[in-house]
Design a protein around this motif. Structure first.
Motif, short mmCIF file in Angstrom:
data_model
loop_
_atom_site.label_atom_id
_atom_site.label_comp_id
_atom_site.label_asym_id
_atom_site.label_seq_id
_atom_site.Cartn_x
_atom_site.Cartn_y
_atom_site.Cartn_z
N TYR A 9 2.32 7.84 0.97
CA TYR A 9 1.02 7.24 0.66
C TYR A 9 0.68 7.43 -0.82
O TYR A 9 0.25 6.50 -1.51
CB TYR A 9 -0.06 7.87 1.54
CG TYR A 9 -1.45 7.37 1.23
CD1 TYR A 9 -1.87 6.11 1.63
CD2 TYR A 9 -2.35 8.16 0.51
CE1 TYR A 9 -3.14 5.65 1.34
CE2 TYR A 9 -3.62 7.72 0.22
CZ TYR A 9 -4.01 6.46 0.63
OH TYR A 9 -5.28 6.00 0.33
N GLY A 35 2.87 5.31 -2.96
CA GLY A 35 2.43 3.92 -2.88
C GLY A 35 1.29 3.63 -3.83
O GLY A 35 1.24 2.57 -4.47
N SER A 59 2.64 3.54 -7.33
CA SER A 59 3.46 2.34 -7.60
C SER A 59 2.62 1.17 -8.08
O SER A 59 3.17 0.18 -8.58
CB SER A 59 4.21 1.93 -6.33
OG SER A 59 3.31 1.41 -5.35
N THR A 60 1.30 1.24 -7.97
CA THR A 60 0.45 0.15 -8.44
C THR A 60 0.50 0.01 -9.96
O THR A 60 0.03 -1.00 -10.49
CB THR A 60 -1.00 0.37 -8.00
OG1 THR A 60 -1.46 1.66 -8.46
CG2 THR A 60 -1.12 0.33 -6.49
N ARG A 73 5.22 -1.94 -5.14
CA ARG A 73 5.04 -1.87 -3.68
C ARG A 73 6.27 -2.38 -2.94
O ARG A 73 6.70 -1.81 -1.94
CB ARG A 73 3.79 -2.66 -3.27
CG ARG A 73 3.88 -4.15 -3.56
CD ARG A 73 2.65 -4.90 -3.11
NE ARG A 73 1.49 -4.52 -3.89
CZ ARG A 73 0.29 -5.10 -3.77
NH1 ARG A 73 0.13 -6.07 -2.88
NH2 ARG A 73 -0.72 -4.72 -4.51
N LEU A 101 9.22 0.17 -3.19
CA LEU A 101 9.13 1.30 -2.27
C LEU A 101 9.42 0.87 -0.83
O LEU A 101 10.04 1.62 -0.07
CB LEU A 101 7.74 1.93 -2.36
CG LEU A 101 7.47 2.80 -3.59
CD1 LEU A 101 6.05 3.34 -3.56
CD2 LEU A 101 8.45 3.96 -3.66
N LEU A 102 8.99 -0.33 -0.47
CA LEU A 102 9.29 -0.82 0.88
C LEU A 102 10.80 -0.99 1.06
O LEU A 102 11.37 -0.58 2.08
CB LEU A 102 8.58 -2.15 1.11
CG LEU A 102 8.77 -2.79 2.50
CD1 LEU A 102 8.26 -1.86 3.60
CD2 LEU A 102 8.07 -4.14 2.57
N ALA A 125 3.86 3.39 2.18
CA ALA A 125 3.75 3.22 0.72
C ALA A 125 3.32 1.81 0.37
O ALA A 125 2.48 1.60 -0.51
CB ALA A 125 5.09 3.56 0.06
N PHE A 126 3.89 0.83 1.07
CA PHE A 126 3.51 -0.57 0.81
C PHE A 126 2.04 -0.80 1.14
O PHE A 126 1.30 -1.41 0.35
CB PHE A 126 4.41 -1.49 1.64
CG PHE A 126 4.06 -2.95 1.52
CD1 PHE A 126 4.50 -3.68 0.43
CD2 PHE A 126 3.30 -3.57 2.49
CE1 PHE A 126 4.17 -5.03 0.32
CE2 PHE A 126 2.97 -4.91 2.39
CZ PHE A 126 3.41 -5.65 1.30
N SER A 134 -0.40 0.64 -1.47
CA SER A 134 -0.61 -0.19 -2.65
C SER A 134 -1.52 -1.37 -2.35
O SER A 134 -2.34 -1.77 -3.18
CB SER A 134 0.74 -0.68 -3.19
OG SER A 134 1.39 -1.51 -2.24
#
Length: 870
Positions: free
Chosen positions: A13, A16, A19-20, A26, A29-30, A97-98, A101
């Motif tokens: 989390y 994620g 990652s923005t 996003r 990470l996915l 994670a996706f 974001s």
């Protein structure tokens, strides 16, 4: 779900949200989660199988161990062995994670259709928008550096629009927050939750015009605001405003009369504490004690004192942090130790809520409060607290509530400092076990926190404070006295203000001592060293080194513990074998078995830290040194007054003009700091009337000037004493020279000649290109100057943006014209375009940077000018 799976989901989390910072983060990470779900379980099973074989071989040589324990048992699980084998865990982690974001994007503030910023013309701020805005104050007014009062206003209605496209409008419903500044006296008696009307001018924040400058636009956007209001007056009593706001909000008593404007209960408690602490103390000692006890949001600490603490590396002392929370919690538990655990929990939670409210819901305090709540909860359940897990849970909860805090510097520093205290303090304390614990903790705590926050501070500010750890060690006893005393006096002041005043008065001398330490170290030479802007890759590399030292130290500690356990077992085995009469024979077999144990090569624990320190210094110093040694760059800064130019010539820096004190503080120094400049080789004051303004003195406080050239033309305004400034330059080991008409100065590979001292007219030879700086002149003076023939042709003309005559332009014949101004004379623009001259001006393009390879580049994007052909 076991603990390892929970940790993975929490970290996913947080990653994620991080990652923005990258547009495709996003999706990356996915994809990573899916790839790990496919490949990692096989690798983990293979690693476990090999590990079991090694353990089986080792235990086959220890018969009693083989009998007592199963072959697949482990003394202690390694990190890889604790990772889950299930594919769905890693796939779900990538999905978390996706979604994190996506959640960040949903929670990111965006202006609504009726946002008040929509009232500002699309063209920008060229036309002032005068309004009367009515709404609710959502923050306590704060004092700004300019002496105005600032607060946040949640808007409801706007009236009397002048300058907008729609003309005048009355009582138009709007939404959105405003960054409001008003004269100081206008905000006297104003509190959060008051409903008011403010008369002033709307404006839109702009992107930073200069490299290294504060991004005010991004700051407002993070707070959910997209416009500002420069207020002139606060309307407290207009009855029609009261009726309009009450009708919109549906509130019966939204407005208080001036005599009846009241703070909320929590604000009244904060005010009661601060007043009790300030009643018997002077400034700045009184505000300092209040800031240490409740954070700088609770009291206006003078900016010069704030600057001392920031420059000395003591900024954490005047900010709300976990120190206050830990002290309050320790005090509550000490006072309620005879009560049941349930009552201790209730009193502790109540104290935490009260402290968070008094300090203003700062991220660092919320983090400490959550960890304190976890500690109290573990106390009730009689469970052992795991600090690392508690820190991760606190971070996840706070970021679920407000994901935007992931980019809040206070939030980041708080968690990194706490992580450093958790993982770095124990090994450092073990190294200093020969010292008394109280003294060792004074040394270890600032070191542990500084190690983990230093890379982030370098990334954000590009400056390191060499004295920071030493200052914190010296100031630690005074900080403890002021922290404990401040909290006790705050509690006493809340109950009985005279008692709080007496207790606060006892802290007068410790407060003076702390201020003296901060002031002394902030003024020492080299108190801050600029290291040039650190890249994201350097930041990642630095934290990788820190984690390598941390994990390597843990591994060596585990190996040492395992070796001690094996030695103990061997000794017990030797004693038993000796009793059975099989000593020598069994010893031989033991040695033979030991020789067949295979271990992977690794650095000795004694070498890990030195190698990491050397590598960390190399990561920072080598790139900066390479850039400085090869960089040739000319930067014309966007300033509102005196034009300022910086020439960086392979490690040597020349500064042409300084501007006023605010220009130096907010424009010149941030740029030089970002560029890693720690001294100015040449400083030239070309403008006689502003040559020795307050800006040079402010610059001398932070950076030494080796050689100063001053225009000796008669000064018109803002003139300081020549002798005083000469003494100031010489006191910093600098040399002062007068700059006469037609005199030439060599600035490395750049040459400067003062053609006319009074106007002034200055010629620069930068490489094989000529720049000409022309001061403000009347058209008649321009024609007269052009007729003298003293003006030489130049590729670049630099002027103030005022009218230029055809005679002067013909004499100079520029290919590029640069105006240091917000607006430029239209007739001059027409003449320049007719001559096919490329035009820049700082009001539109921001700062300009020129290099021989890339030509001109602008800080702000412009449709007409992107780069120059020069």
């Amino acid at each position: 779900m076991n603990q390892a799976t929970g940790v993975i989901f929490c970290l996913a989390y947080i990653l994620g949200l991080i990652s923005t910072a990258v547009p495709w983060g996003r999706y990356g990470l996915l994809a990573l989660g899916i790839a790990v779900a496919i490949a990692l379980p096989k690798l983990l099973r293979k690693f476990t199988k090999n590990s079991v074989k090694v353990t089986k071989k080792r235990r086959s040589r220890q018969k009693e161990n083989a009998l007592e324990e199963p072959l697949d048992a482990r003394e202690e699980l390694s990190l890889l062995e604790m990772l889950p084998r299930a594919k769905w865990v890693w796939a779900v982690a990538g999905l978390v994670a996706f979604l994190a974001s996506v959640y960040f994007g949903v929670r990111s503030p965006q202006p609504a259709i009726d946002d008040i910023s929509k009232l500002i013309p699309a063209g920008g701020n060229t036309q002032e928008v005068a309004v009367t805005v009515r709404g609710r104050v959502v923050s306590t007014p704060r004092l700004t550096r300019s002496g105005r009062s600032q607060f946040w206003l949640e808007t409801d209605l706007v009236s009397e629009i002048n300058g907008g496209e729609g003309g005048a409008v009355v009582n138009r419903p709007v939404s959105g927050q405003l960054y409001v500044t008003v004269p100081l006296l206008q905000a006297t008696g104003l509190y959060a939750d008051n409903t008011i009307a403010v008369v002033g001018s709307l404006y839109k924040p702009q992107a930073p015009s200069n490299p290294g400058a504060f991004n005010f636009q991004a700051y407002l956007a993070r707070e959910g605001a997209f416009a500002g209001l420069k207020g002139r007056q606060i309307d407290w009593t207009r009855e029609n405003a009261i009726a309009d706001v009450n009708r919109v909000n549906g509130q019966a008593d939204a407005f208080w009369e001036p005599s009846g404007m009241r703070p909320s209960k929590i604000q009244a408690m904060r005010q009661r504490i601060v007043r009790s602490q300030l009643s018997q103390l002077n400034v700045p000692e009184g505000p300092l004690i209040g800031a240490i006890a409740l954070g700088k949001q609770a009291v206006d600490l003078p900016y010069n004192i704030r600057d001392y603490f920031v420059q000395a590396g003591l900024a954490h002392a005047i900010a709300a942090s976990g120190t206050q929370v830990s002290m309050v919690l320790a005090l509550v538990l000490a006072l309620t130790r005879r009560f049941s655990k349930q009552l201790q929990f209730c009193f502790g939670v109540g104290a935490l809520f009260l402290l968070v409210g008094l300090t203003g819901f700062e991220p660092s305090v919320c983090r400490a409060a959550l960890m304190g709540f976890g500690t109290l909860f573990a106390l009730v359940l009689s469970r052992q607290v795991k600090p690392l897990g508690l820190l991760l849970i606190a971070a996840t909860i706070l970021l679920l509530v407000n994901p935007l805090w992931i980019w809040d510097l206070g939030f980041q520093l708080s968690f990194l400092a706490t992580l450093g205290l958790i993982v770095t303090t124990p090994p450092l304390m073990a190294k200093l076990d020969w010292m008394p614990p109280a003294i060792a903790s004074i040394i270890v705590v600032p070191m542990a926190a500084s190690i983990w926050v230093l890379p982030l501070l370098l990334y954000v500010f590009s400056v390191v404070s060499p004295y920071s750890i030493l200052v914190n060690i010296i100031a630690a006893p005074l900080l403890w006295i002021l922290s404990i005393g401040g909290m006790v006096s705050a509690l006493a002041g809340l109950i009985f203000p005279p008692a709080g005043s007496v207790l606060a008065q006892l802290l007068d001398y410790p407060a003076k001592g702390l201020i003296a330490i901060a002031q002394y170290f902030s003024q020492l030479p080299g108190n801050s060293v600029a290291v040039r802007q650190v890249s994201v890759f350097q930041l990642i590399a630095l934290y990788s080194l820190i984690c390598w030292v941390w994990i390597g130290g843990r591994r060596k500690k585990e190996e040492g513990r395992r070796k001690k356990e094996e030695e103990r077992r061997k000794k017990e085995e030797g004693r038993r074998k000796k009793e059975e009469g099989r000593g020598k024979k069994e010893e031989g077999r033991g040695k033979k078995g030991k020789s067949r144990v295979i271990s992977l090569p690794s650095f000795s624990s004694a070498w890990i830290l030195p190698l990491a320190v050397v590598a960390g210094i190399a990561i920072i110093v080598l790139p900066a040194w390479h850039v400085q040694a090869s960089l040739f760059q000319v930067t014309l800064l966007a300033t509102s007054g005196e034009p300022v130019l910086v020439i960086q010539d392979r490690g040597k820096v020349a500064l042409i003009n300084s501007g006023d004190e605010n220009t130096v503080r907010f424009t010149v120094l941030p740029f030089l700091q970002q560029q890693g400049v720690n001294s100015v080789n040449f400083a030239i004051a070309t403008h006689g009337h502003l040559g020795l303004s307050g800006g040079w003195g402010k610059l001398l406080e932070r950076l030494p000037i080796k050689t100063f050239y001053d225009n000796t033309a008669p000064k018109q305004i803002h003139r300081g004493n020549n002798q005083e400034f000469m003494t100031a330059v010489q006191s910093h080991q600098g040399v002062y020279f007068p700059l006469e008409t037609n005199s030439t100065v060599d600035l490395g590979s750049t040459r400067l000649q003062l053609v006319n001292a009074e106007i002034p007219v200055v010629e620069f030879l930068v490489g094989n290109r000529t720049w000409l700086l022309v001061g403000e002149m009347t058209p008649e003076a321009q024609k007269k100057l052009a007729a003298t023939g003293t003006l030489k042709p130049a590729q670049v003309l630099w002027w103030s943006g005022k009218t230029l005559t055809a005679e002067l332009l013909s004499a100079v014949g520029p290919q590029v014209a640069i105006a240091s101004a917000n607006e430029i004379d239209p007739e001059t623009v027409a003449q320049l375009r007719q001559n096919k001259t490329q035009i820049f001006w700082t009001g539109r393009d921001g700062a300009l940077q020129w290099t021989p390879a890339a030509g001109f580049k602008t800080t702000l994007e412009s449709e007409e000018n992107q780069t120059s052909f020069l």
